[in-house]
Design a protein around this motif. Structure first.
Motif, mmCIF file in Angstrom:
data_model
loop_
_atom_site.group_PDB
_atom_site.id
_atom_site.type_symbol
_atom_site.label_atom_id
_atom_site.label_comp_id
_atom_site.label_asym_id
_atom_site.label_seq_id
_atom_site.Cartn_x
_atom_site.Cartn_y
_atom_site.Cartn_z
ATOM 1 N N LEU A 16 36.672 -32.350 56.676
ATOM 2 C CA LEU A 16 35.961 -32.853 57.853
ATOM 3 C C LEU A 16 36.934 -33.485 58.846
ATOM 4 C CD1 LEU A 16 33.318 -33.527 59.329
ATOM 5 C CD2 LEU A 16 33.198 -35.640 57.964
ATOM 6 N N ALA A 19 38.775 -30.811 60.640
ATOM 7 C CA ALA A 19 37.900 -30.175 61.627
ATOM 8 C C ALA A 19 37.765 -31.032 62.876
ATOM 9 C CB ALA A 19 36.527 -29.920 61.006
ATOM 10 N N LEU A 20 37.627 -32.335 62.702
ATOM 11 C CA LEU A 20 37.497 -33.235 63.854
ATOM 12 C C LEU A 20 38.776 -33.233 64.689
ATOM 13 C CD1 LEU A 20 35.664 -36.278 62.199
ATOM 14 C CD2 LEU A 20 34.707 -34.606 63.802
ATOM 15 N N GLY A 23 38.984 -29.769 66.359
ATOM 16 C CA GLY A 23 37.964 -29.614 67.390
ATOM 17 C C GLY A 23 38.217 -30.505 68.584
ATOM 18 N N SER A 39 31.006 -28.296 73.569
ATOM 19 C CA SER A 39 29.996 -27.992 72.549
ATOM 20 C C SER A 39 30.273 -26.649 71.887
ATOM 21 C CB SER A 39 28.607 -27.992 73.182
ATOM 22 O OG SER A 39 28.542 -27.017 74.233
ATOM 23 N N PHE A 42 33.366 -27.048 69.508
ATOM 24 C CA PHE A 42 32.996 -27.765 68.285
ATOM 25 C C PHE A 42 32.116 -26.900 67.394
ATOM 26 C CE2 PHE A 42 34.452 -31.952 69.807
ATOM 27 C CZ PHE A 42 34.994 -32.421 68.620
ATOM 28 N N ALA A 43 31.273 -26.089 68.011
ATOM 29 C CA ALA A 43 30.415 -25.196 67.222
ATOM 30 C C ALA A 43 31.275 -24.188 66.465
ATOM 31 C CB ALA A 43 29.424 -24.479 68.129
ATOM 32 N N VAL A 46 33.055 -26.150 63.647
ATOM 33 C CA VAL A 46 32.148 -26.540 62.565
ATOM 34 C C VAL A 46 31.803 -25.344 61.690
ATOM 35 C CG1 VAL A 46 29.799 -27.317 62.050
ATOM 36 C CG2 VAL A 46 31.173 -28.530 63.745
ATOM 37 N N ILE A 47 31.512 -24.212 62.323
ATOM 38 C CA ILE A 47 31.175 -23.012 61.550
ATOM 39 C C ILE A 47 32.374 -22.577 60.701
ATOM 40 C CG2 ILE A 47 30.620 -20.550 61.718
ATOM 41 C CD1 ILE A 47 28.972 -21.245 64.246
ATOM 42 N N GLY A 50 33.165 -25.304 58.062
ATOM 43 C CA GLY A 50 32.055 -25.389 57.116
ATOM 44 C C GLY A 50 32.085 -24.257 56.116
#
Length: 490
Positions: A16, A19-20, A23, A39, A42-43, A46-47, A50
């Motif tokens: 995580l 990712a942050l 992103g 947005s 970040f999408a 995240v995908i 994740g």
């Protein structure tokens, strides 16, 4: 999932965090991506991350690289392969140039390396705490040799190379971006964006580097402290102690070699102790052969002395002297308390009746004779704690608390504790044992005589210890009874 090498919570948190960072860089810091909505970026992140975590969690949580403590290699590899589809997506959908795609691949691979290294060091620390339990400690090298020095050098070189490559890539890309956006140079926003990007990258890399170095330092500190603790125990006499071996590296090799040295030292010490014990038994047997005492008397008195010493060692007043090592010396030295009797003439030593005054004066010389013999051995063979204690017991076990004993009329605490302990043990055993000049007294009778002698013959504190453990005296006497001569049985 039953895998002690896999920490799902820490893995999720580090994924995580990566990712942050990734992103936030793409959505806010990188000046080339300001045309894409945050947005969307970040999408995408995240995908990607994740799916990456789910793949790692469900399919790779039992991978062989985890058991081999090669987590950095595992995460670097899967981050690299996960970065390729993301780079292709940006290339096909947003028409990213090749250098931007390389930044995506290199950046994600770098995050995989940092994440895996942190997980690997955390796993080693976890295993260290588990193996610190004595039942889990190993003392042999296992697995393939991994140089700790080479690992550290490789890590530092990796950080330097990574920082250099990223800054070079960013510089080239940013310069190209400024050439394509001259208006950003004019209003100064381009310089601010580039400086902000450099600061962000440096901060993230420094944060990871500091975290890695902190865990590395903590791991090395724990290993070295455990080794130091084991060596301190060895220097204090615990020759059974061994250094734990946590990994097959330089520290592991040093621990194994040290253990081999300690084992060799233990073997030599065992041989010396055996030789010493043989000498004690031989000398004790020599004294017995000239006296009416028996081998059981030797065993009983040394056990009495040990029991008294162990009881007194519980109290602060005696704890510093009565260490386990010193109590063992008392136990081993006690059989030599009457070695000086070999120098007493037979007509005195073996006389069945009461001794005359002159004969008793001759008998009173045996403590000094024994001490002198042991002092001669000490001068010729070198001083040792065993000879000092044996000489001390031989010389002082007939001294009395009030100063009326012999040979030097010592009194109170000027009599060594070893002599005071032996005095009570010797008298008690003489009282409960049959002699040619007296019958065996009961424990109760011997107890009352010793109580009468408290403060005159015996140290009151030693008498108190005797009263506290008198059942032990009874048990010792029962275990080591004199053999009944065959003529008495008949």
């Amino acid at each position: 999932m039953d895998n002690t090498q896999y920490n799902a919570k820490l893995t999720f948190n580090l994924y995580l965090l990566a990712a942050l960072f990734f992103g936030f860089y793409g959505s806010t810091v990188c000046p080339m991506l300001d045309t894409l909505p945050a947005s969307q970026i970040f999408a995408h992140v995240v995908i990607t991350f994740g799916l990456l975590f789910l793949f790692r969690h469900f399919l790779l949580s039992h991978h062989s690289l985890l058991a081999e403590q090669k987590i950095a290699q595992l995460d670097t590899t899967i981050y690299f392969f996960a970065s390729i589809p993301l780079a292709l997506f940006y290339n096909l959908h947003y028409h990213f140039p090749l250098d931007s795609n390389l930044k995506v691949v290199f950046g994600m691979t770098l995050f995989g390396f940092f994440t895996g290294t942190l997980l690997q060091l955390s796993s080693k620390l976890k295993n260290f705490k588990t193996s610190a339990n004595p039942s889990h400690i190993t003392r042999s090298l296992q697995g393939e040799r991994q140089s700790m020095v080479n690992q550290l050098i490789a890590l530092v070189m990796m950080l330097i190379i990574t920082l250099t490559v990223i800054l070079v890539m960013v510089s080239i890309k940013d310069l190209a971006w400024l050439e394509m956006n001259p208006d950003r140079i004019a209003d100064g926003s381009g310089s601010i964006s580039i400086i902000k990007e450099f600061i962000y990258i440096s901060a993230v890399l420094s944060g990871y580097a500091i975290s890695i170095m902190y865990l590395w330092r903590k791991l090395m500190k724990n290993v070295l402290q455990e080794h130091e603790h084991a060596l301190v125990q060895v220097t204090q006499g615990d020759i059974q102690q061994r250094l734990p071996v946590y990994s097959h590296d330089e520290l592991g090799s040093m621990a194994v070699l040290t253990n081999e040295m300690i084992a060799s030292l233990q073997s030599t010490q065992d041989e010396l102790q055996t030789t010493r014990d043989v000498a004690i038994v031989s000398l004790s047997a020599l004294a017995e052969s000239r006296d009416n005492e028996t081998g059981a008397h030797i065993l009983r008195t040394q056990e009495y002395v040990k029991a008294l010493a162990e009881h007194l060692s519980q109290f602060d007043r005696y704890r510093s002297l009565l260490t386990p090592q010193y109590i063992e010396l008392l136990h081993k030295s006690a059989p030599l308390h009457d070695i000086g009797k070999v120098g007493v003439p037979d007509n005195v030593l073996l006389k069945p009746g009461k001794l005359t005054k002159e004969e008793f004066e001759t008998m009173k010389q045996h403590p000094q004779i024994g001490a002198d013999a042991l002092a001669t051995a000490e001068r010729q063979l070198g001083s040792s704690s065993f000879l000092r204690v044996a000489k001390e017991i031989s010389l002082t076990h007939h001294e009395k608390w009030d100063g009326s004993g012999y040979p030097n009329q010592l009194s109170g605490e000027s009599i060594p504790l070893s002599g005071r302990l032996m005095a009570l043990a010797d008298v008690y055993d003489a009282l409960i044992t049959k002699r040619v000049y007296k019958p065996a007294f009961s424990h109760e009778k011997a107890r009352s005589i010793i109580l009468e002698g408290s403060g005159s013959h015996f140290d009151p504190q030693v008498v108190n210890a005797f009263l506290a453990i008198e059942t032990s005296f009874i048990d010792i006497a029962a275990r080591h009874q004199d053999e009944v001569p065959q003529e008495e049985i008949a």
